[in-house]
Write a protein that holds these residues in place. Structure first.
Motif, PDB file in Angstrom:
ATOM      1  N   SER A   3       0.822  -1.212   0.000  1.00  0.00           N
ATOM      2  CA  SER A   3       0.000   0.000   0.000  1.00  0.00           C
ATOM      3  C   SER A   3       0.858   1.264   0.000  1.00  0.00           C
ATOM      4  CB  SER A   3      -0.944  -0.004   1.206  1.00  0.00           C
ATOM      5  OG  SER A   3      -1.828  -1.100   1.154  1.00  0.00           O
ATOM      6  N   GLY A   4       1.948   1.224  -0.755  1.00  0.00           N
ATOM      7  CA  GLY A   4       2.820   2.391  -0.868  1.00  0.00           C
ATOM      8  C   GLY A   4       3.779   2.590   0.283  1.00  0.00           C
ATOM      9  N   LYS A   5       3.793   1.675   1.242  1.00  0.00           N
ATOM     10  CA  LYS A   5       4.668   1.807   2.408  1.00  0.00           C
ATOM     11  C   LYS A   5       5.742   0.719   2.384  1.00  0.00           C
ATOM     12  CE  LYS A   5       0.998   1.390   4.940  1.00  0.00           C
ATOM     13  NZ  LYS A   5       0.048   1.277   6.075  1.00  0.00           N
ATOM     14  N   LEU A   6       6.962   1.098   2.704  1.00  0.00           N
ATOM     15  CA  LEU A   6       8.051   0.135   2.790  1.00  0.00           C
ATOM     16  C   LEU A   6       8.043  -0.472   4.184  1.00  0.00           C
ATOM     17  CD1 LEU A   6      10.460  -1.084   1.288  1.00  0.00           C
ATOM     18  CD2 LEU A   6      11.879   0.743   2.228  1.00  0.00           C
ATOM     19  N   LEU A   7       7.735  -1.766   4.272  1.00  0.00           N
ATOM     20  CA  LEU A   7       7.554  -2.412   5.568  1.00  0.00           C
ATOM     21  C   LEU A   7       8.515  -3.578   5.747  1.00  0.00           C
ATOM     22  CD1 LEU A   7       3.632  -2.602   5.633  1.00  0.00           C
ATOM     23  CD2 LEU A   7       5.091  -0.823   6.624  1.00  0.00           C
ATOM     24  N   CYS A   8       8.821  -3.881   6.995  1.00  0.00           N
ATOM     25  CA  CYS A   8       9.587  -5.090   7.299  1.00  0.00           C
ATOM     26  C   CYS A   8       8.674  -6.296   7.122  1.00  0.00           C
ATOM     27  CB  CYS A   8      10.117  -5.031   8.729  1.00  0.00           C
ATOM     28  SG  CYS A   8       8.843  -5.142  10.001  1.00  0.00           S
ATOM     29  N   PRO A   9       9.243  -7.505   7.044  1.00  0.00           N
ATOM     30  CA  PRO A   9       8.403  -8.695   6.834  1.00  0.00           C
ATOM     31  C   PRO A   9       7.283  -8.855   7.854  1.00  0.00           C
ATOM     32  CG  PRO A   9      10.695  -9.246   6.460  1.00  0.00           C
ATOM     33  CD  PRO A   9      10.681  -7.832   6.983  1.00  0.00           C
ATOM     34  N   ARG A  10       7.576  -8.605   9.122  1.00  0.00           N
ATOM     35  CA  ARG A  10       6.541  -8.774  10.148  1.00  0.00           C
ATOM     36  C   ARG A  10       5.384  -7.796   9.947  1.00  0.00           C
ATOM     37  NH1 ARG A  10       7.345  -8.534  16.761  1.00  0.00           N
ATOM     38  NH2 ARG A  10       5.143  -8.876  17.294  1.00  0.00           N
ATOM     39  N   CYS A  11       5.710  -6.535   9.722  1.00  0.00           N
ATOM     40  CA  CYS A  11       4.651  -5.534   9.540  1.00  0.00           C
ATOM     41  C   CYS A  11       3.897  -5.744   8.226  1.00  0.00           C
ATOM     42  CB  CYS A  11       5.246  -4.126   9.587  1.00  0.00           C
ATOM     43  SG  CYS A  11       5.786  -3.634  11.240  1.00  0.00           S
ATOM     44  N   SER A  12       4.596  -6.216   7.204  1.00  0.00           N
ATOM     45  CA  SER A  12       3.912  -6.480   5.937  1.00  0.00           C
ATOM     46  C   SER A  12       2.920  -7.626   6.090  1.00  0.00           C
ATOM     47  CB  SER A  12       4.934  -6.801   4.836  1.00  0.00           C
ATOM     48  OG  SER A  12       5.540  -8.067   5.033  1.00  0.00           O
ATOM     49  N   ARG A  13       3.279  -8.638   6.871  1.00  0.00           N
ATOM     50  CA  ARG A  13       2.342  -9.734   7.137  1.00  0.00           C
ATOM     51  C   ARG A  13       1.110  -9.216   7.868  1.00  0.00           C
ATOM     52  NH1 ARG A  13       7.211 -12.500   8.463  1.00  0.00           N
ATOM     53  NH2 ARG A  13       6.797 -12.250  10.693  1.00  0.00           N
ATOM     54  N   ASN A  14       1.345  -8.391   8.872  1.00  0.00           N
ATOM     55  CA  ASN A  14       0.217  -7.841   9.633  1.00  0.00           C
ATOM     56  C   ASN A  14      -0.694  -6.997   8.747  1.00  0.00           C
ATOM     57  OD1 ASN A  14       1.063  -9.039  12.007  1.00  0.00           O
ATOM     58  ND2 ASN A  14       2.213  -7.240  12.717  1.00  0.00           N
ATOM     59  N   GLU A  15      -0.090  -6.247   7.827  1.00  0.00           N
ATOM     60  CA  GLU A  15      -0.872  -5.405   6.927  1.00  0.00           C
ATOM     61  C   GLU A  15      -1.755  -6.254   6.015  1.00  0.00           C
ATOM     62  OE1 GLU A  15      -1.973  -1.575   5.440  1.00  0.00           O
ATOM     63  OE2 GLU A  15      -0.741  -2.155   7.161  1.00  0.00           O
ATOM     64  N   VAL A  16      -1.194  -7.330   5.493  1.00  0.00           N
ATOM     65  CA  VAL A  16      -1.970  -8.210   4.618  1.00  0.00           C
ATOM     66  C   VAL A  16      -3.078  -8.905   5.406  1.00  0.00           C
ATOM     67  CG1 VAL A  16      -1.882 -10.294   3.188  1.00  0.00           C
ATOM     68  CG2 VAL A  16      -0.101  -8.555   2.961  1.00  0.00           C
ATOM     69  N   LEU A  17      -2.763  -9.379   6.610  1.00  0.00           N
ATOM     70  CA  LEU A  17      -3.777 -10.016   7.449  1.00  0.00           C
ATOM     71  C   LEU A  17      -4.914  -9.044   7.771  1.00  0.00           C
ATOM     72  CD1 LEU A  17      -1.541 -12.062   9.914  1.00  0.00           C
ATOM     73  CD2 LEU A  17      -3.256 -12.998   8.363  1.00  0.00           C
ATOM     74  N   HIS A  18      -4.550  -7.799   8.050  1.00  0.00           N
ATOM     75  CA  HIS A  18      -5.567  -6.777   8.318  1.00  0.00           C
ATOM     76  C   HIS A  18      -6.446  -6.576   7.081  1.00  0.00           C
ATOM     77  CE1 HIS A  18      -7.448  -3.094   9.691  1.00  0.00           C
ATOM     78  NE2 HIS A  18      -7.065  -2.493   8.583  1.00  0.00           N
ATOM     79  N   ARG A  19      -5.843  -6.574   5.903  1.00  0.00           N
ATOM     80  CA  ARG A  19      -6.615  -6.381   4.672  1.00  0.00           C
ATOM     81  C   ARG A  19      -7.563  -7.547   4.433  1.00  0.00           C
ATOM     82  NH1 ARG A  19      -3.016  -5.312  -0.443  1.00  0.00           N
ATOM     83  NH2 ARG A  19      -2.443  -3.472   0.788  1.00  0.00           N
TER      84      ARG A  19
END
Length: 222
Positions: A3-19
């Motif tokens: 979503s336009g944000k550069l995230l670490c693997p952990r935060c990217s997983r959380n973002e996808v799970l939230h979506r």
């Protein structure tokens, strides 16, 4: 990039799970004590298994009964999708979750542009119905490149259709920031609205009730 944000693997997983959680909530479907199918062709096996794990985590109190169904790949993507839909027609469960991702559908839009009739662009939406089955696509707005934080995903998506695979690879090589995968949905919705859908497999058709292949299969003497 998620979503336009550069995230670490952990935060990217959380973002996808939230979506995914948000998408499932937007469907308005109560999954408590439901029997559902997570279905995918062989080339989507890693994503399908990951989505199955997500659904279990996101609905711990739902007491979900999940059945995974895998179908074979063909050298034409339309045959692969049609085989999957017809296989699901044989199942009793009414709710089907598909793991198709945003980049898959953008590649499929380009792939289908020369022959929209008999394509399966109509599958692209969070919720849609084919026959008596309700299809949910919680990853429809998430490309695979936004899921690279999940260690379960180890390889490229190779469908076995050389033309489709070349388009898919070109998209990822050309648009590494992922933003293009979030901009095309209105195009598919406009295109799909100009067609009817086959009652048996959901393919786009200009008139009648069935696509050419399904018409042939149900014709007397076949």
């Amino acid at each position: 990039m998620v979503s336009g944000k550069l995230l670490c693997p952990r935060c990217s997983r959380n973002e996808v799970l939230h979506r995914v959680r948000k998408n499932m909530s937007k469907t308005g479907i109560n999954l408590r004590k439901q029997s559902i199918i997570i279905a995918y062709p062989e080339f989507y096996k890693e994503v399908g298994e990951l989505l199955s794990s997500m659904m279990t985590k996101l609905c711990l109190q739902c007491d979900l009964n999940i059945k995974n169904i895998i179908t074979e790949n063909y050298n034409r993507i339309n045959l692969t999708i049609r085989s999957l839909i017809l296989r699901l027609n044989q199942e009793e469960e009414k709710i089907v979750v598909l793991p198709f991702t945003a980049d898959f559908f953008e590649a499929y839009l380009i792939y289908s542009s020369s022959e929209l009739e008999n394509s399966y662009l109509s599958l692209f939406s969070l919720v849609n119905r084919v026959g008596d089955k309700l299809f949910l696509l919680p990853l429809y707005n998430t490309p695979l490149t936004e899921m690279m934080g999940f260690s379960e995903l180890t390889g490229e998506l190779k469908t076995g259709d050389e033309v489709f695979d070349a388009i898919f690879l070109w998209l990822h090589d050309s648009f590494k920031d992922n933003e293009v995968f979030h901009t095309f949905p209105p195009s598919i919705q406009v295109i799909s609205s100009r067609f009817s859908r086959c009652k048996m497999c959901g393919a786009l058709i200009k008139d009648g009730e069935y696509c050419k292949l399904c018409s042939k299969e149900i014709s007397p003497g076949h």
